[in-house]
Scaffold this motif. Structure first.
Motif, mmCIF file in Angstrom:
data_model
loop_
_atom_site.group_PDB
_atom_site.id
_atom_site.type_symbol
_atom_site.label_atom_id
_atom_site.label_comp_id
_atom_site.label_asym_id
_atom_site.label_seq_id
_atom_site.Cartn_x
_atom_site.Cartn_y
_atom_site.Cartn_z
ATOM 1 N N ARG A 147 -55.158 -23.763 -75.270
ATOM 2 C CA ARG A 147 -53.391 -22.247 -74.349
ATOM 3 C C ARG A 147 -54.003 -21.284 -75.028
ATOM 4 N NH1 ARG A 147 -48.376 -25.280 -75.800
ATOM 5 N NH2 ARG A 147 -48.563 -23.834 -76.999
ATOM 6 N N GLU A 148 -53.520 -19.581 -74.351
ATOM 7 C CA GLU A 148 -53.999 -18.471 -75.630
ATOM 8 C C GLU A 148 -52.310 -18.246 -75.238
ATOM 9 O OE1 GLU A 148 -56.390 -16.295 -76.227
ATOM 10 O OE2 GLU A 148 -57.107 -18.795 -75.974
ATOM 11 N N TRP A 149 -51.223 -18.743 -74.539
ATOM 12 C CA TRP A 149 -49.950 -18.135 -74.563
ATOM 13 C C TRP A 149 -48.994 -19.143 -74.733
ATOM 14 C CZ3 TRP A 149 -50.246 -16.405 -68.942
ATOM 15 C CH2 TRP A 149 -51.696 -14.743 -69.324
ATOM 16 N N GLY A 150 -48.550 -18.900 -75.785
ATOM 17 C CA GLY A 150 -46.858 -19.804 -76.916
ATOM 18 C C GLY A 150 -47.472 -20.053 -78.213
ATOM 19 N N THR A 151 -46.466 -20.886 -78.621
ATOM 20 C CA THR A 151 -46.511 -21.632 -79.853
ATOM 21 C C THR A 151 -46.099 -22.562 -79.662
ATOM 22 O OG1 THR A 151 -44.767 -20.198 -80.526
ATOM 23 C CG2 THR A 151 -46.919 -18.967 -80.643
ATOM 24 N N GLU A 152 -45.536 -23.021 -78.903
ATOM 25 C CA GLU A 152 -44.979 -24.509 -78.674
ATOM 26 C C GLU A 152 -46.200 -25.419 -79.149
ATOM 27 O OE1 GLU A 152 -42.522 -21.933 -76.645
ATOM 28 O OE2 GLU A 152 -44.612 -21.913 -76.826
ATOM 29 N N ASN A 153 -45.955 -27.341 -80.190
ATOM 30 C CA ASN A 153 -46.279 -27.498 -80.162
ATOM 31 C C ASN A 153 -46.343 -28.597 -78.616
ATOM 32 O OD1 ASN A 153 -46.969 -27.319 -82.495
ATOM 33 N ND2 ASN A 153 -44.688 -28.398 -83.053
ATOM 34 N N GLY A 154 -45.613 -28.683 -77.835
ATOM 35 C CA GLY A 154 -45.921 -28.976 -76.359
ATOM 36 C C GLY A 154 -45.743 -28.744 -75.443
ATOM 37 N N GLN A 155 -45.231 -28.722 -74.225
ATOM 38 C CA GLN A 155 -45.408 -26.995 -73.088
ATOM 39 C C GLN A 155 -44.638 -26.464 -73.269
ATOM 40 O OE1 GLN A 155 -44.165 -29.132 -69.609
ATOM 41 N NE2 GLN A 155 -46.122 -28.780 -68.609
ATOM 42 N N THR A 156 -45.365 -25.454 -73.168
ATOM 43 C CA THR A 156 -44.965 -23.958 -73.258
ATOM 44 C C THR A 156 -44.304 -22.972 -72.149
ATOM 45 O OG1 THR A 156 -44.708 -21.612 -73.878
ATOM 46 C CG2 THR A 156 -46.860 -22.868 -73.070
ATOM 47 N N GLU A 157 -43.674 -22.475 -71.684
ATOM 48 C CA GLU A 157 -43.098 -21.916 -70.434
ATOM 49 C C GLU A 157 -44.270 -20.812 -69.920
ATOM 50 O OE1 GLU A 157 -39.777 -19.929 -70.041
ATOM 51 O OE2 GLU A 157 -38.184 -21.647 -70.567
ATOM 52 N N LEU A 158 -44.607 -21.008 -68.614
ATOM 53 C CA LEU A 158 -45.483 -19.880 -67.799
ATOM 54 C C LEU A 158 -44.600 -18.516 -68.297
ATOM 55 C CD1 LEU A 158 -46.546 -21.826 -64.544
ATOM 56 C CD2 LEU A 158 -47.504 -21.704 -66.483
#
Length: 224
Positions: A147-158
Motif C-alpha cells: 500500500r502506498e497511501w495511509g499509515t494505519e496498521n490495518g485497513q485505511t480509508e480510500l
C-alpha cells in the motif's frame, strides 16, 4: 518518488457533484504536448525491456487520446489523465507548478476490470470494510503489492479525488475514492502500480475500476 508519495501529505480536493462544460476549461496542450485528439506512440523497445517484469501491456500501434481528465491535488500539484480510443489504455502524468508544468512521473495503465456497483452491501464487499482493499498489502494474481497511501496498521480509508473530464461529446465530473499499491520490478525507476478506484458520476452511478500500471520515462513516449 512520484505523485503517490506527495499525495499522502496533501489535502484532498473537496467533492463536487456539479456538471461543467468544455467552455469552462478551454482545450490547451498539457504536459509533454499531450491533448485531446493527439496520438501517442510508445517506444518499441519497451515490450522487450519489460518482458517478464510486468504484465502491463504496451500498445503496439499509436493510440489517439479520446478524453482528458484533470485532478487538482492542491499546492500547485496536478494529475492529467489521458484516456485512449482503445479503452484498454490510459496514461497519467503528474505535474507541479501548473497542469503543463514540471513532469514528476508518467504511468501507463491498463484497465483490468470495471464493475458497476448496485448496493451498499456490494460496495462494502468489493471496496469497503469487508474487502481487502486498503490493507497494508494486496495480492493480485499471486503477486504481492504494498500500500502506498495511509499509515494505519490495518485497513485505511480510500483517498478522495475529484476529476474533471472532457471529450469531443461531453464534459463531466467524476468523484473517486482510490487506493494505490505498488511493487518493484527490478528495473530502475520502473515500478508496477495497482490502482483501485470507486467512481461516482454526476448521475450517481457507482463503479469500481481496477488498473495495473507501469512507471515510464518521458523518453518512452512520442507525441504525434
Amino acid at each position: 518518488m512520484g505523485w503517490f508519495k506527495q499525495l499522502m501529505g496533501l489535502e484532498a480536493p473537496a467533492p463536487t457533484n456539479s456538471q461543467w462544460t468544455a467552455n469552462d476549461s478551454p482545450q490547451i496542450l498539457g504536459p509533454l504536448g499531450l491533448a485531446q485528439g493527439k496520438g501517442v506512440m510508445f517506444d518499441t523497445t519497451l515490450r522487450l525491456l519489460l518482458d517478464e517484469k510486468t504484465t502491463v501491456t504496451i500498445p503496439v500501434a499509436s493510440q489517439q487520446i479520446w478524453s482528458v481528465g484533470t485532478v487538482d491535488l492542491g499546492q500547485s500539484t496536478w494529475l492529467s489523465r489521458y484516456y485512449m480510443n482503445d479503452e484498454d489504455y490510459w496514461l497519467q502524468v503528474h505535474t507541479t507548478g501548473d497542469v503543463a508544468g514540471q513532469v514528476e512521473s508518467v504511468i501507463l495503465f491498463n484497465y483490468l476490470s470495471y464493475v458497476t456497483i448496485n448496493s451498499e452491501a456490494e460496495l462494502s464487499r468489493l471496496a469497503g470494510p469487508q474487502s481487502l482493499i486498503g490493507l497494508p498489502t494486496y495480492t493480485h494474481n499471486g503477486i504481492e503489492y504494498t500500500r502506498e497511501w495511509g499509515t494505519e496498521n490495518g485497513q485505511t480509508e480510500l483517498v478522495p479525488l475529484s476529476e474533471r473530464v472532457v471529450n469531443p461529446d461531453e464534459s463531466y465530473t467524476i468523484e473517486h475514492r482510490s487506493m494505490l499499491y505498488a511493487r518493484e520490478t527490478g528495473l530502475t525507476d520502473r515500478r508496477e502500480l495497482l490502482l483501485f478506484s470507486v467512481e461516482e458520476d454526476a448521475e450517481g452511478t457507482i463503479s469500481l475500476s481496477t488498473s495495473l500500471g507501469i512507471s515510464l520515462y518521458t523518453t518512452d513516449l512520442n507525441i504525434l
